[in-house]
Design an enzyme around this catalytic site. Structure first.
Site, PDB file in Angstrom:
ATOM      1  N   ASN A   9       0.866  -1.186   0.000  1.00  0.00           N
ATOM      2  CA  ASN A   9       0.000   0.000   0.000  1.00  0.00           C
ATOM      3  C   ASN A   9       0.902   1.235   0.000  1.00  0.00           C
ATOM      4  O   ASN A   9       1.484   1.582   1.026  1.00  0.00           O
ATOM      5  CB  ASN A   9      -0.885  -0.044   1.263  1.00  0.00           C
ATOM      6  CG  ASN A   9      -1.709   1.213   1.431  1.00  0.00           C
ATOM      7  OD1 ASN A   9      -1.828   2.036   0.513  1.00  0.00           O
ATOM      8  ND2 ASN A   9      -2.292   1.386   2.611  1.00  0.00           N
ATOM      9  N   LYS A  11       0.129   4.260  -0.301  1.00  0.00           N
ATOM     10  CA  LYS A  11      -0.530   5.442   0.290  1.00  0.00           C
ATOM     11  C   LYS A  11      -0.292   6.671  -0.596  1.00  0.00           C
ATOM     12  O   LYS A  11      -0.196   6.538  -1.821  1.00  0.00           O
ATOM     13  CB  LYS A  11      -0.047   5.672   1.720  1.00  0.00           C
ATOM     14  CG  LYS A  11      -0.138   4.406   2.576  1.00  0.00           C
ATOM     15  CD  LYS A  11       0.000   4.661   4.042  1.00  0.00           C
ATOM     16  CE  LYS A  11       0.018   3.343   4.786  1.00  0.00           C
ATOM     17  NZ  LYS A  11      -0.040   3.480   6.226  1.00  0.00           N
ATOM     18  N   HIS A  95      -9.454   0.836   4.862  1.00  0.00           N
ATOM     19  CA  HIS A  95      -8.196   1.046   5.589  1.00  0.00           C
ATOM     20  C   HIS A  95      -8.466   1.950   6.785  1.00  0.00           C
ATOM     21  O   HIS A  95      -9.302   2.860   6.707  1.00  0.00           O
ATOM     22  CB  HIS A  95      -7.162   1.681   4.643  1.00  0.00           C
ATOM     23  CG  HIS A  95      -5.780   1.679   5.240  1.00  0.00           C
ATOM     24  ND1 HIS A  95      -5.386   2.610   6.166  1.00  0.00           N
ATOM     25  CD2 HIS A  95      -4.723   0.852   5.059  1.00  0.00           C
ATOM     26  CE1 HIS A  95      -4.138   2.339   6.533  1.00  0.00           C
ATOM     27  NE2 HIS A  95      -3.712   1.282   5.873  1.00  0.00           N
ATOM     28  N   GLU A  97      -6.980   4.384   7.923  1.00  0.00           N
ATOM     29  CA  GLU A  97      -6.816   5.824   7.641  1.00  0.00           C
ATOM     30  C   GLU A  97      -8.075   6.389   6.975  1.00  0.00           C
ATOM     31  O   GLU A  97      -8.449   7.533   7.211  1.00  0.00           O
ATOM     32  CB  GLU A  97      -5.561   6.039   6.774  1.00  0.00           C
ATOM     33  CG  GLU A  97      -4.285   5.826   7.593  1.00  0.00           C
ATOM     34  CD  GLU A  97      -3.073   5.358   6.807  1.00  0.00           C
ATOM     35  OE1 GLU A  97      -3.070   5.451   5.570  1.00  0.00           O
ATOM     36  OE2 GLU A  97      -2.116   4.881   7.453  1.00  0.00           O
ATOM     37  N   GLU A 167      -5.385  -5.361  10.504  1.00  0.00           N
ATOM     38  CA  GLU A 167      -4.361  -4.346  10.760  1.00  0.00           C
ATOM     39  C   GLU A 167      -4.669  -3.629  12.078  1.00  0.00           C
ATOM     40  O   GLU A 167      -5.514  -2.729  12.108  1.00  0.00           O
ATOM     41  CB  GLU A 167      -4.348  -3.311   9.638  1.00  0.00           C
ATOM     42  CG  GLU A 167      -4.076  -3.897   8.269  1.00  0.00           C
ATOM     43  CD  GLU A 167      -3.512  -2.851   7.328  1.00  0.00           C
ATOM     44  OE1 GLU A 167      -2.397  -3.035   6.859  1.00  0.00           O
ATOM     45  OE2 GLU A 167      -4.187  -1.828   7.098  1.00  0.00           O
ATOM     46  N   GLY A 173       2.301   2.024  10.944  1.00  0.00           N
ATOM     47  CA  GLY A 173       3.227   3.148  10.825  1.00  0.00           C
ATOM     48  C   GLY A 173       3.870   3.548  12.148  1.00  0.00           C
ATOM     49  O   GLY A 173       4.498   4.601  12.246  1.00  0.00           O
ATOM     50  N   SER A 212       3.441  -2.313  10.499  1.00  0.00           N
ATOM     51  CA  SER A 212       4.891  -2.283  10.692  1.00  0.00           C
ATOM     52  C   SER A 212       5.564  -3.620  10.364  1.00  0.00           C
ATOM     53  O   SER A 212       6.507  -4.038  11.030  1.00  0.00           O
ATOM     54  CB  SER A 212       5.234  -1.844  12.118  1.00  0.00           C
ATOM     55  OG  SER A 212       4.738  -0.544  12.361  1.00  0.00           O
TER      56      SER A 212
HETATM   57  C1  PEP Z   1      -0.796  -0.032   6.194  1.00  0.00           C
HETATM   58  O1  PEP Z   1      -0.997   1.163   6.178  1.00  0.00           O
HETATM   59  O2  PEP Z   1      -1.583  -0.802   5.629  1.00  0.00           O
HETATM   60  C2  PEP Z   1       0.384  -0.509   6.915  1.00  0.00           C
HETATM   61  C3  PEP Z   1       0.411  -1.753   7.284  1.00  0.00           C
HETATM   62  O3  PEP Z   1       1.374   0.412   7.145  1.00  0.00           O
HETATM   63  P1  PEP Z   1       2.826   0.135   7.792  1.00  0.00           P
HETATM   64  O4  PEP Z   1       3.344  -1.148   7.194  1.00  0.00           O
HETATM   65  O5  PEP Z   1       3.638   1.321   7.422  1.00  0.00           O
HETATM   66  O6  PEP Z   1       2.609  -0.002   9.266  1.00  0.00           O
END
Ligand code: PEP
Length: 249
Positions: A9, A11, A95, A97, A167, A173, A212
Site C-alpha cells: 500500500n 498510500k 483502511h 486511515e 491491521e 506506521g 509495521s
Molecule cells: C498499512 O498502512 O496498511 C500498513 C500496514 O502500514 P505500515 O506497514 O507502514 O505499518
C-alpha cells in the site's frame, strides 16, 4: 487453496516517475518468486503507468480505495467501473486511515465492496482495533462487528473473492508490531467468524496481517497457520524490503 499474498500500500507517496521506477524494480526482483502473489496499490494517478510496467508479470494491481457510488455528480471520486477499466483487479477498502480521517462507516464500506465486486474487483477489506480497544481486551468484538456489518452482507457467491487484512491500528506506521502469537490468535478468531457464516469456503480466505511488517519480522509472523501474508505500508516503498518480505514465506 488459500493464496499467500504480499500487498504493498503505497498510500500518498511517490510521483508517477518514482512509482514507475519502484514497480520496475519490483518486477525485476520478483522473477524467481513462486509461492506468493504480489500486489501493488499505487495512488490513482499512477494506475495506468504502473499497470503498463507489470503487464506480463504475475503482479496484481490494486487501488487504495473506490467510490461508494456507481457514477455521476460526485466530484473528486473514482468509481469501481473506472478502476476496472484501467486494469485494477483489487481494491483496498476500509483502511483505518479512511475510517479515521474520512469517517468511512460500515454502511459506506459495504457500498464500496458491492461496487468493487460488481465490477470484477476483489476487495482487500481492512479491519482492526485501536490501542484503547486492545488495552480493554475488546479486539475480538471490534473485528467481529467490522466483519458482521460489512462482509456478512455480501452475496455468498462473492465471498470467495474477498481478501481480509487484519491491521491493528496501534501497529500501523508506529514501528510496533503484533507478536506472532497475537496475530495468530486473532487471525484464527477472524477465520472462525467467517467459517460460522460462510462455511468451508472460509478455509480458502486469505487473511493478511498489516502493521509495521518488515523484512526482520515477516518470517515469524507469516509462519503462523492463519496468517496468509501481509499488507505492507512503509516497507513497500523500497523494492528490496518489499521483496525480502515476500521471500519470508
Ligand atoms: C498499512 O498502512 O496498511 C500498513 C500496514 O502500514 P505500515 O506497514 O507502514 O505499518
Amino acid at each position: 487453496m488459500r493464496m499467500n499474498i504480499v500487498a504493498g500500500n503505497w498510500k500518498m507517496n511517490t510521483t508517477v516517475s518514482e512509482g514507475v521506477k519502484l514497480v520496475s524494480e519490483i518486477v525485476e526482483k520478483s522473477k524467481d518468486l513462486s509461492n506468493v502473489k504480489l500486489i501493488v496499490a499505487p495512488p490513482f494517478t499512477h494506475i495506468l503507468s504502473v499497470g503498463e510496467k507489470i503487464k506480463g508479470s504475475e503482479i496484481g494491481l490494486s487501488s487504495q480505495n473506490c467510490a461508494d457510488e456507481a457514477q455521476g455528480a460526485y466530484t473528486g471520486e473514482v468509481s469501481a467501473k473506472m478502476l476496472a477499466d484501467a486494469g485494477v483487479e483489487y481494491a483496498i477498502i476500509g483502511h483505518s486511515e479512511r475510517r479515521e480521517y474520512y469517517k468511512e462507516s460500515s454502511e459506506v464500506l459495504l457500498k464500496k465492496i458491492k461496487l468493487a465486486l460488481a465490477n470484477g474487483i476483489s476487495p482487500i477489506f481492512c479491519i482492526g482495533e485501536n490501542l484503547d480497544e486492545r488495552e480493554k481486551n475488546r479486539h475480538f468484538e471490534v473485528v467481529k462487528k467490522q466483519i458482521e456489518e460489512v462482509i456478512f452482507n455480501v452475496d455468498e457467491n462473492d465471498f470467495e473473492k474477498i481478501i481480509i487484512a487484519y491491521e491493528p491500528v496501534w501497529a500501523i506506521g508506529t514501528g510496533k508490531t503484533a507478536t506472532s502469537e497475537q496475530a495468530q490468535e486473532i487471525h484464527a478468531y477472524i477465520r472462525n467468524v467467517l467459517l460460522e457464516k460462510f462455511g468451508k469456503k472460509a478455509e480458502n480466505t486469505s487473511i493478511l496481517y498489516g502493521g509495521s511488517c518488515k523484512p526482520s519480522n515477516a518470517k515469524e509472523i507469516f509462519s503462523q497457520s492463519d496468517v496468509d501474508g501481509g499488507l505492507i505500508g512503509g516497507a513497500s516503498l523500497n523494492a528490496d524490503d518489499f521483496i525480502a518480505i515476500a521471500k519470508s514465506f
